[in-house]
Write an enzyme that holds these catalytic residues in place. Structure first.
Site, PDB file in Angstrom:
ATOM      1  N   LYS A   1     -36.560 -29.154  11.543  1.00 23.69           N
ATOM      2  CA  LYS A   1     -35.287 -29.712  12.027  1.00 23.69           C
ATOM      3  C   LYS A   1     -35.020 -31.032  11.295  1.00 23.69           C
ATOM      4  O   LYS A   1     -35.949 -31.852  11.160  1.00 23.69           O
ATOM      5  CB  LYS A   1     -35.359 -29.931  13.542  1.00 23.69           C
ATOM      6  CG  LYS A   1     -34.045 -30.388  14.175  1.00 23.69           C
ATOM      7  CD  LYS A   1     -34.186 -30.547  15.697  1.00 23.69           C
ATOM      8  CE  LYS A   1     -32.850 -30.883  16.349  1.00 23.69           C
ATOM      9  NZ  LYS A   1     -32.946 -30.998  17.820  1.00 23.69           N
ATOM     10  N   SER A  36     -29.227 -28.580  20.518  1.00 23.90           N
ATOM     11  CA  SER A  36     -28.946 -29.059  19.180  1.00 23.90           C
ATOM     12  C   SER A  36     -29.786 -28.407  18.077  1.00 23.90           C
ATOM     13  O   SER A  36     -29.415 -28.482  16.915  1.00 23.90           O
ATOM     14  CB  SER A  36     -29.196 -30.568  19.126  1.00 23.90           C
ATOM     15  OG  SER A  36     -30.574 -30.866  19.316  1.00 23.90           O
ATOM     16  N   SER A  52     -32.263 -28.886  24.160  1.00 25.94           N
ATOM     17  CA  SER A  52     -31.987 -28.589  22.748  1.00 25.94           C
ATOM     18  C   SER A  52     -33.003 -27.680  22.069  1.00 25.94           C
ATOM     19  O   SER A  52     -32.801 -27.299  20.917  1.00 25.94           O
ATOM     20  CB  SER A  52     -31.887 -29.884  21.941  1.00 25.94           C
ATOM     21  OG  SER A  52     -30.674 -30.534  22.183  1.00 25.94           O
TER      22      SER A  52
END
Lengths: 95, 492
Positions: free
Chosen positions: B77, B156, B180
């Protein structure tokens, strides 16, 4: 509590975010929507409840007050948008 | 195809020398090249670095070494700082930022031999539930529905989950502040684990809300998540909230079963507005656990309904403080101004997207003089009550079972004009974040449109092992074998 555009501009100033007048108008509407929804917390009885500051249910660890890093100015300044020698450069602050 | 293997299968194949790490990495880089233009799951692809890491892994394998992740290609990420590889947090303001250091979590993965394919897309500064707020464009969910609308992967950690679901990576790192990891895992039909706050070091992860942020893995199986978390977790003196405790054998916990466990059903998670298929899946999940020998117990988490409103005070307040560092002076993008204040204000106005600006403004307001007690202090007290709910429940049960999200993936552009409607995505995930307890989402079924739905398992603080045990039983019982339409090797 309801925010007017003048209050939004004051908050924007505190947050150091430029907001033009039309944007302040729109932000006031959006923020009032969110804050209105948050008002529901007023129905909760919190008398005598200690605030919870974090999810880590432990005492903060302390470390020795010693220098553990340093001497790497090129790495530290490597991402600076502007620099002068071993310093960050910004517009003149004092005349 | 090599891209169809689970992480554990790929690891075993490498150890058997059935294929090389170079071949495995090349297969995934091919998948990225083929699919990323469509899905936009990666912001930065580090192909050359991945190939070099794979070659190094093959040399170690040839020498008889076997790190837990040796030669396994992962997505990272783009919130984890990676030394020498651009790290953007999905924000224009960090577009040029190349960290001179490695986050602890990614350093742990490299220590264990992982190969990094690149940096996965995300909502800007991890603020979002749809991946629509990324400055680098939205991510498309690899799952599709009949009307052909492009769907969001959730957020997210949407790029991480889309990359894993589409078989561009064996697993990915993710972070969870209010849901998320779990919500996008549910939307993309994969597994995701948010460990206990403190289990993984936050050092080198771009901060959003420091009292909530926690790193965790996403992968296609619960067992894969267990292997990844085993590498990611561990005490780090550089994070003052890192827990100084040993890392258990999470993979072994996946084989424990649920016999004798007491599983709680929080009655406040039930609502008339819940779609029938999600209610049905929840009941099915409880039946699977009962069949496995668990006892199902009704419990109450009375402050559940206040979780989101509490979150939307605490998280923006912490974000407004954390994001003060983006000032156009020390790193990141700068927009010039007449004086220093104008430089700050222009830099931040142009560098941050609309949702980030909105949250900084809300956070600044609730922390400002005269409003601190009414908003922030009250929210912290409600947060204490939310934690007490969990503590009380865990006196009666070993874990909780709930749906992960109130819906399946929705179309790109939906809910964009109403921030509160978007926030409601996290209604089932936020309370556990507020309390810091561990949670997992496991794909358990499809909705009538053929989209994946996840079930959420929540556990006691630092008892991820029970969470893995329950998750693995659900995974075996569900036998989820459905595949997204857009994936490596699928007909275009």
């Amino acid at each position: 509590m309801s925010l007017d555009p003048a209050t939004v501009r004051r908050i924007a100033r505190l947050a150091r975010i430029h907001v033009d007048p039309a944007e302040a108008e729109q932000l006031a509407g959006e923020m009032n929507g969110i804050l209105g929804w948050i008002e529901q917390l007023n129905e909760v009885d919190v008398d005598g409840i200690d605030p919870l500051t974090g999810a880590a249910q432990m005492a903060m660890r302390l470390r020795a007050d010693t220098v553990t890093d340093g001497g790497i100015p090129e790495l530290v300044l490597g991402n600076a948008p502007d620099r002068a020698g071993a310093f960050y450069a910004v517009p003149k602050v004092v005349e | 195809m090599l891209t169809d293997l689970s992480l554990v299968e790929a690891r075993d194949g490498l150890r058997r020398r059935a294929f090389s790490a170079a071949e495995l990495t090349e297969a995934h880089l091919d998948a990225v090249a083929a699919l990323n233009p469509r899905l936009n799951a990666f912001i930065t692809v580090s192909a050359d670095r991945a190939r070099a890491q794979a070659v190094a892994a093959d040399a170690k394998l040839a020498a008889g070494e076997s790190g837990p992740l040796l030669g396994l290609p992962l997505a990272i990420k783009d919130l984890f700082c990676t030394e020498g590889v651009r790290t953007t947090a999905g924000s224009r303001i960090l577009e040029p930022f190349v960290p001179p250091y490695e986050s602890t979590v990614t350093a742990n993965l490299l220590r264990d031999g992982a190969v990094f394919l690149g940096k996965a897309n995300l909502d800007e500064f991890a603020m979002g539930s749809s991946n629509m707020t990324s400055a680098f464009g939205p991510v498309q969910n690899p799952w599709t529905r009949a009307d052909g609308a492009a769907l969001v992967p959730g957020g997210s950690s949407g790029g991480s989950c889309a990359a894993v679901a589409a078989r561009m990576a064996l697993g990915a790192t993710a972070t969870d502040t209010g849901g998320s990891i779990r919500q996008p895992a549910s939307f993309c039909g994969i597994a995701g684990v948010k460990p206990t706050y403190g289990r993984c070091s936050r050092w080198g992860i771009v901060a959003f809300a420091s009292s909530l942020d926690q790193a965790g893995p996403v992968a296609r199986t619960v067992g894969d998540c267990a292997v990844m978390l085993g590498s990611m977790a561990g005490f780090d003196p550089r994070d003052s909230t890192s827990a100084d405790r040993p890392v258990p054998d999470f993979a072994a916990a996946c084989r424990r079963g649920v016999r004798g466990l007491r599983i709680g059903v929080p009655r406040e998670y039930r609502s008339d507005a819940m779609p029938a298929e999600i209610e049905a899946l929840w009941q099915q999940g409880l039946a699977w656990l009962r069949d496995g020998g668990a006892e199902i117990v009704d419990v109450s988490l009375p402050h559940t309904k206040y979780g989101l409103a509490t979150y939307y005070i605490v998280a923006p307040a912490e974000a407004s403080s954390n994001l003060a560092r983006y000032d156009g002076v020390r790193f990141g993008r700068r927009v010039e101004g007449e004086d220093l204040t104008e430089l700050y204000e222009r830099t931040r106005a142009e560098g941050f997207g609309a949702e980030v600006r909105r949250r900084i403004m809300i956070g600044t307001y609730v922390l400002s003089a005269g409003y601190y007690d009414a908003y922030y202090l009250r929210a912290q007290k409600v947060r204490a009550l939310i934690l007490r709910d969990f503590t009380d429940a865990y006196a009666q049960v070993d874990a909780l079972l709930t749906p992960t999200a109130p819906s399946a993936a929705f179309a790109q552009g939906d809910k964009m004009d109403d921030p509160v409607a978007m926030y409601l995505n996290d209604v089932f995930t936020v309370p556990a974040s507020m309390a810091g307890v561990p949670g997992l989402s496991v794909p358990a079924g499809l909705d009538p449109q053929g989209l994946p739905l996840g079930l959420q398992v929540l556990g006691r603080p630092f008892d991820e092992e029970t969470v893995f045990a329950v998750g693995a039983v659900l995974e075996r019982a569900a036998g989820f074998r459905h595949l997204p339409a857009i994936r490596a090797g699928a007909p275009a």
